[in-house]
Scaffold this active site. Structure first.
Site, short mmCIF file in Angstrom:
data_model
loop_
_atom_site.label_atom_id
_atom_site.label_comp_id
_atom_site.label_asym_id
_atom_site.label_seq_id
_atom_site.Cartn_x
_atom_site.Cartn_y
_atom_site.Cartn_z
N GLY A 14 -11.25 -53.46 -43.07
CA GLY A 14 -10.78 -53.19 -41.70
C GLY A 14 -11.42 -54.13 -40.69
O GLY A 14 -11.83 -53.70 -39.60
N LYS A 171 -10.43 -37.65 -42.17
CA LYS A 171 -11.80 -38.14 -42.38
C LYS A 171 -12.54 -37.23 -43.37
O LYS A 171 -13.32 -37.70 -44.18
CB LYS A 171 -12.56 -38.19 -41.05
CG LYS A 171 -11.96 -39.15 -40.03
CD LYS A 171 -11.82 -40.57 -40.56
CE LYS A 171 -13.12 -41.32 -40.71
NZ LYS A 171 -12.88 -42.71 -41.21
P1 NDP Z 1 -9.80 -49.47 -35.11
O1 NDP Z 1 -8.42 -48.95 -34.94
O2 NDP Z 1 -10.24 -50.52 -34.19
O3 NDP Z 1 -10.05 -49.93 -36.60
C1 NDP Z 1 -9.38 -49.36 -37.68
C2 NDP Z 1 -9.25 -50.41 -38.76
O4 NDP Z 1 -8.57 -49.83 -39.89
C3 NDP Z 1 -8.42 -51.61 -38.30
O5 NDP Z 1 -9.02 -52.77 -38.80
C4 NDP Z 1 -7.09 -51.37 -38.98
O6 NDP Z 1 -6.37 -52.54 -39.28
C5 NDP Z 1 -7.55 -50.72 -40.28
N1 NDP Z 1 -6.46 -50.04 -40.93
C6 NDP Z 1 -5.74 -48.99 -40.48
N2 NDP Z 1 -4.77 -48.69 -41.36
C7 NDP Z 1 -4.88 -49.58 -42.38
C8 NDP Z 1 -4.19 -49.80 -43.60
N3 NDP Z 1 -3.14 -49.05 -43.96
N4 NDP Z 1 -4.59 -50.82 -44.40
C9 NDP Z 1 -5.64 -51.61 -44.05
N5 NDP Z 1 -6.34 -51.45 -42.91
C10 NDP Z 1 -5.96 -50.45 -42.10
O7 NDP Z 1 -10.76 -48.20 -35.00
P2 NDP Z 1 -12.34 -48.07 -35.01
O8 NDP Z 1 -13.01 -49.36 -35.16
O9 NDP Z 1 -12.67 -47.20 -33.86
O10 NDP Z 1 -12.54 -47.21 -36.33
C11 NDP Z 1 -13.14 -47.73 -37.51
C12 NDP Z 1 -13.57 -46.58 -38.38
O11 NDP Z 1 -14.50 -45.77 -37.67
C13 NDP Z 1 -12.46 -45.65 -38.84
O12 NDP Z 1 -12.74 -45.27 -40.18
C14 NDP Z 1 -12.60 -44.46 -37.90
O13 NDP Z 1 -12.09 -43.28 -38.48
C15 NDP Z 1 -14.12 -44.42 -37.77
N6 NDP Z 1 -14.61 -43.72 -36.59
C16 NDP Z 1 -14.32 -44.17 -35.33
C17 NDP Z 1 -14.82 -43.52 -34.22
C18 NDP Z 1 -14.54 -44.00 -32.83
O14 NDP Z 1 -14.84 -43.28 -31.87
N7 NDP Z 1 -13.99 -45.21 -32.67
C19 NDP Z 1 -15.66 -42.32 -34.37
C20 NDP Z 1 -15.94 -41.95 -35.73
C21 NDP Z 1 -15.43 -42.63 -36.79
P3 NDP Z 1 -5.23 -53.13 -38.29
O15 NDP Z 1 -5.95 -53.88 -37.22
O16 NDP Z 1 -4.43 -54.01 -39.18
O17 NDP Z 1 -4.48 -51.94 -37.76
#
Ligand code: NDP
Length: 350
Positions: A14, A171
């Site tokens: 990601g 999650k």
């Molecule tokens: P983002 O949306 O910025 O990042 C999510 C990432 O997941 C992106 O790189 C996205 O890729 C990728 N992704 C989503 N679907 C797919 C798929 N089908 N195949 C491959 N890649 C995929 O969110 P965050 O950085 O905020 O979140 C990152 C992690 O942190 C997640 O696991 C989220 O649940 C967790 N999290 C976030 C919090 C927050 O407040 N932000 C709090 C707690 C946990 P693409 O760019 O191509 O869509």
């Protein structure tokens, strides 16, 4: 206990994400070789900032194409890595019409897919998983029935489902699957990071993370008539990124880690913004009574069940294990909130 060779490549899934951007920057600044998986390496909007960071850092970045639902697509990127940091998972709060397909399958089957690649890559010694406090609790009301007055790493979300708090459920099931797969073998160990709401400056303008949307609503007038009396845990994105890196490279690190600087109400967030930005933006000045939020819920993108179980309840997250096990020193949330809002202004998102 895993000793990671810092000269071996590190997989970050990601790579385009809000949190992953900071993890990758810190690893590259430290001279590491990062294998970042992205869905489309040709999409310059999504990966341009990573290439710019890599150009300015001593480390080396290699982009690999992988999708959570494309079986086998993480195999190449995992090759030769000792440390795998799995952040990829949809973090979308609004516009969910099919929770199973939009959230739960990518989170659960994606985790399985990444960990299958780990099982097939003999070099991997440790996996750091980005879970969430959403895997620890579902609704703020859950705290009422717990002794101790705070959520800890011992707690698991027992109240979310496909139909209520589907993101939290995604999650939960993903983290449980990761622990089950970790326990089924002995070569690699699992360390889990459970952040609360992550805010702070973003290295990318193009993340659709729910984090970016929250403060935008404070600045664009969406919340100008007031906010619900609701509390959330909050943590700076740079502290979350540091926690992933410490979790990866501290041999003794183990278990789950709540990452949360403090709890804050929506109105307190607005007060912090007003004290720095004055009246330039239509920031909310009051809390709306719960019954009005309950009535309006379907029109503002929430369910009434969500309002009933989250508005007006206290929240407390115990962050002591992250300080002890990972050595995290939390930034003050005033800095996090102000720098995040300034970035939204600079990026002309409001
Ligand atoms: P983002 O949306 O910025 O990042 C999510 C990432 O997941 C992106 O790189 C996205 O890729 C990728 N992704 C989503 N679907 C797919 C798929 N089908 N195949 C491959 N890649 C995929 O969110 P965050 O950085 O905020 O979140 C990152 C992690 O942190 C997640 O696991 C989220 O649940 C967790 N999290 C976030 C919090 C927050 O407040 N932000 C709090 C707690 C946990 P693409 O760019 O191509 O869509």
């Amino acid at each position: 206990m895993a000793e990671i060779d810092k000269s071996a490549p590190i997989l970050v899934t990601g790579g385009t994400g809000f949190i992953a951007g900071w993890i990758i920057k810190m690893l590259l600044d430290d001279g590491g070789t990062v294998h970042a998986t992205v869905r489309d390496p040709e999409n310059k909007q999504k990966v341009g900032h990573l290439e710019t960071i890599a150009d300015q850092a001593p480390g080396t970045l290699k982009l690999f194409k992988a999708d959570l639902l494309d079986l086998g697509s993480f195999a190449e990127a995992t090759g030769g890595c000792e440390l795998v940091i799995h952040t990829a998972s949809p973090f979308v709060m609004n516009g969910i019409t099919n929770p199973k397909e939009q959230l739960i399958r990518p989170a659960l089957e994606g985790t399985r897919n990444v960990l299958d690649a780990v099982n097939n890559s003999p070099s991997v010694k440790r996996v750091v998983l980005t879970s969430s406090v959403a895997a620890i609790y579902g609704d703020a009301a859950d705290l009422q029935s717990l002794p101790g007055g705070a959520f800890t790493e011992d707690h698991w979300n027992t109240t979310s489902s496909e139909s209520h708090q589907a993101y939290s459920y995604s999650k939960l099931v993903a983290e449980k699957e990761a622990w089950a797969m970790a326990k089924a073998q002995e070569r690699w160990d699992l360390v889990v990071i459970n952040p609360s709401m992550v805010l702070g400056p973003s290295l990318t303008k193009y993340s659709i993370s729910g984090s970016i949307g929250l403060l935008k609503q404070f600045g664009d007038g969406t919340a100008k008539f007031g906010v619900p009396k609701a509390n959330m845990g909050m943590v700076d994105v740079r502290d979350v990124a540091q926690a992933h890196i410490n979790a990866g490279f501290t041999p003794t690190a183990s278990g789950r880690h709540i990452l949360s600087a403090t709890e804050v109400s929506l109105l307190e967030i607005s007060k912090i913004l007003r004290s720095h930005f004055g009246d330039t933006y239509p920031l909310p000045k009051r809390e709306v009574p719960k019954f009005m939020v309950w009535l309006a819920a379907p029109m503002i993108g929430f369910t009434r069940e969500f309002v009933s179980k989250n508005v007006g309840f206290p929240l407390k997250l115990d962050n002591s294990y992250s300080k002890k096990d990972l050595g995290i020193k939390y930034r003050p949330i005033e800095q996090t909130i102000v720098e995040h809002f300034q970035q939204i202004i600079d990026d002309q998102l409001i």
